[in-house]
Design an enzyme around this catalytic site. Structure first.
Site, mmCIF file in Angstrom:
data_model
loop_
_atom_site.group_PDB
_atom_site.id
_atom_site.type_symbol
_atom_site.label_atom_id
_atom_site.label_comp_id
_atom_site.label_asym_id
_atom_site.label_seq_id
_atom_site.Cartn_x
_atom_site.Cartn_y
_atom_site.Cartn_z
ATOM 1 N N LYS A 179 -0.261 4.491 -4.388
ATOM 2 C CA LYS A 179 0.951 3.929 -4.994
ATOM 3 C C LYS A 179 2.076 4.941 -5.152
ATOM 4 O O LYS A 179 3.233 4.553 -5.321
ATOM 5 C CB LYS A 179 0.608 3.285 -6.335
ATOM 6 C CG LYS A 179 -0.279 2.061 -6.194
ATOM 7 C CD LYS A 179 0.404 0.962 -5.396
ATOM 8 C CE LYS A 179 -0.468 -0.261 -5.282
ATOM 9 N NZ LYS A 179 0.194 -1.344 -4.550
HETATM 10 N N1 PMP Z 1 -6.624 -0.416 -4.691
HETATM 11 C C1 PMP Z 1 -6.086 -0.184 -5.883
HETATM 12 C C2 PMP Z 1 -6.869 0.611 -6.876
HETATM 13 C C3 PMP Z 1 -4.817 -0.693 -6.207
HETATM 14 O O1 PMP Z 1 -4.282 -0.445 -7.427
HETATM 15 C C4 PMP Z 1 -4.133 -1.469 -5.240
HETATM 16 C C5 PMP Z 1 -2.785 -2.051 -5.542
HETATM 17 N N2 PMP Z 1 -2.661 -2.930 -6.608
HETATM 18 C C6 PMP Z 1 -4.742 -1.712 -4.005
HETATM 19 C C7 PMP Z 1 -5.971 -1.158 -3.757
HETATM 20 C C8 PMP Z 1 -4.118 -2.578 -2.944
HETATM 21 O O2 PMP Z 1 -3.032 -1.991 -2.300
HETATM 22 P P1 PMP Z 1 -1.779 -2.914 -1.906
HETATM 23 O O3 PMP Z 1 -1.133 -3.342 -3.187
HETATM 24 O O4 PMP Z 1 -0.908 -2.032 -1.100
HETATM 25 O O5 PMP Z 1 -2.284 -4.091 -1.165
#
Ligand code: PMP
Length: 332
Positions: A48
């Protein structure tokens, strides 16, 4: 600049350029060669950091984000940590609406990072005024000089991964990648990375990971938003009970769903077999990879990259705690 080759002016210069690490043991009975893109190596310990920095830099460039501004967001924790970290370095105030499914560690961490945190119920509809989406919108409306990051519906989320994660993987694998396995939450990671990779080689397969209890897989297959798919689940950050526009469903070839229990044990296996201390969704990605292997998605020449989104330290009171595992009925 090659990372760590010189003095950095701030930790923000260390976002991205995460390592690709060969999996040596956990995939030894699978067909193919497997490599993990370990996003815990970002300074905020998750993927993130990439989207938070990209969205904030873009808002600054466009003049939307002004000195002394407030950054507002909904977050399962990781985006919040990244935004709070960047806010400190750049001098912004950070207000976060967090789901009560997020671990207490994550909430404490966000407060430690100087953010104002509002905890909202996870098991209400997205348009319910108590949901973390609606709470964030209200805070944004009421706070003068504020910017709403809106990661679920922000094109820049996809663009961040299109510009960084995708090119990094292409370069690190010297174009040999045949399959990408990635978790789908907002969908930014899988869509942006997948889009870039498919532009380099349209034969690369983009394999999604969804949670049992989420609507994404069914929506991808049928175009239908099926409320019957929705049920409570424990994995934070994976799957959704709404359809985010930050997901480009055309880029994704197929989805596989995983259970809370299987993902938890897969995460523990990554630690035991690879020495990589990863989070719950990394376990989900590993479990889905196992399921894809059992369905013969790979052969001996496959070059499979799996993305591990965050670090295990955020789950010490959850999947890495035997009492929590027993309370879920996962351990005897
Ligand atoms: N794994 C974790 C621990 C996350 O916090 C997130 C995002 N909310 C994701 C995977 C998924 O990534 P994305 O939001 O880019 O689909």
């Amino acid at each position: 600049m090659v990372k760590n080759s010189a003095i950095n002016n701030s930790i923000l210069e260390l976002v991205g350029e995460t390592p690709l690490i060969k999996l040596r043991n956990i995939t030894k009975n699978f067909k193919g060669n497997f490599f993990a893109k370990v996003e815990a190596f970002n300074p905020g310990h998750s993927s993130k950091d990439r989207i938070a920095l990209h969205i904030i830099n873009d808002a600054e460039k466009k003049g939307i984000l002004k000195k002394g501004a407030t950054i507002v967001e909904t977050t399962s924790g990781n985006t919040g940590f990244s935004l709070a970290m960047i806010s400190i370095v750049k001098g912004y105030k950070c207000i976060l609406a967090v789901s009560d499914k997020s671990s207490q560690d994550k909430i404490d961490l966000l407060k430690t990072m100087g953010a104002e945190v509002h905890v909202c119920p996870a098991n209400v509809a997205a348009d319910d005024p108590r949901s973390y989406y609606e709470v964030a919108k209200t805070i944004h409306k009421k706070t003068k000089n504020s910017v709403y990051i809106n990661q679920y519906f922000n094109e820049l989320n996809i663009e961040a991964h299109y510009r960084s994660t995708g090119p990094e993987i292409w370069k690190q694998t010297e174009g040999k990648i045949t399959h990408l396995v990635a978790a789908s939450g907002t969908g930014g990671t899988i869509s942006g990375t997948g889009k870039y990779l498919k532009e380099q080689n349209p034969d690369i397969k983009i394999l999604g990971v969804d949670a049992i209890g989420s609507v994404l897989k069914k929506f991808h297959e049928t175009g239908e938003f099926d409320v019957n798919e929705i049920k409570p689940y424990k994995i934070e950050g994976l799957g959704k009970t709404l359809i985010p526009t930050a997901t480009d469903f055309d880029v994704i070839d197929v989805y596989e769903k995983v259970s809370d229990k299987d993902a938890a044990f897969a995460a523990r296996d990554i630690v035991k077999q690879e020495g990589l201390f990863c989070g719950y969704t990394s376990g989900a990605v590993m479990q889905a990879t196992k399921q894809y292997d059992a369905m013969n998605f790979f052969d001996k020449d496959s070059f499979v990259v799996v993305i591990f989104p965050d670090h295990g330290s955020r789950y010490l009171n959850k999947i890495y705690n035997d009492s929590w595992m027993k309370n879920q009925g996962f351990l005897d």
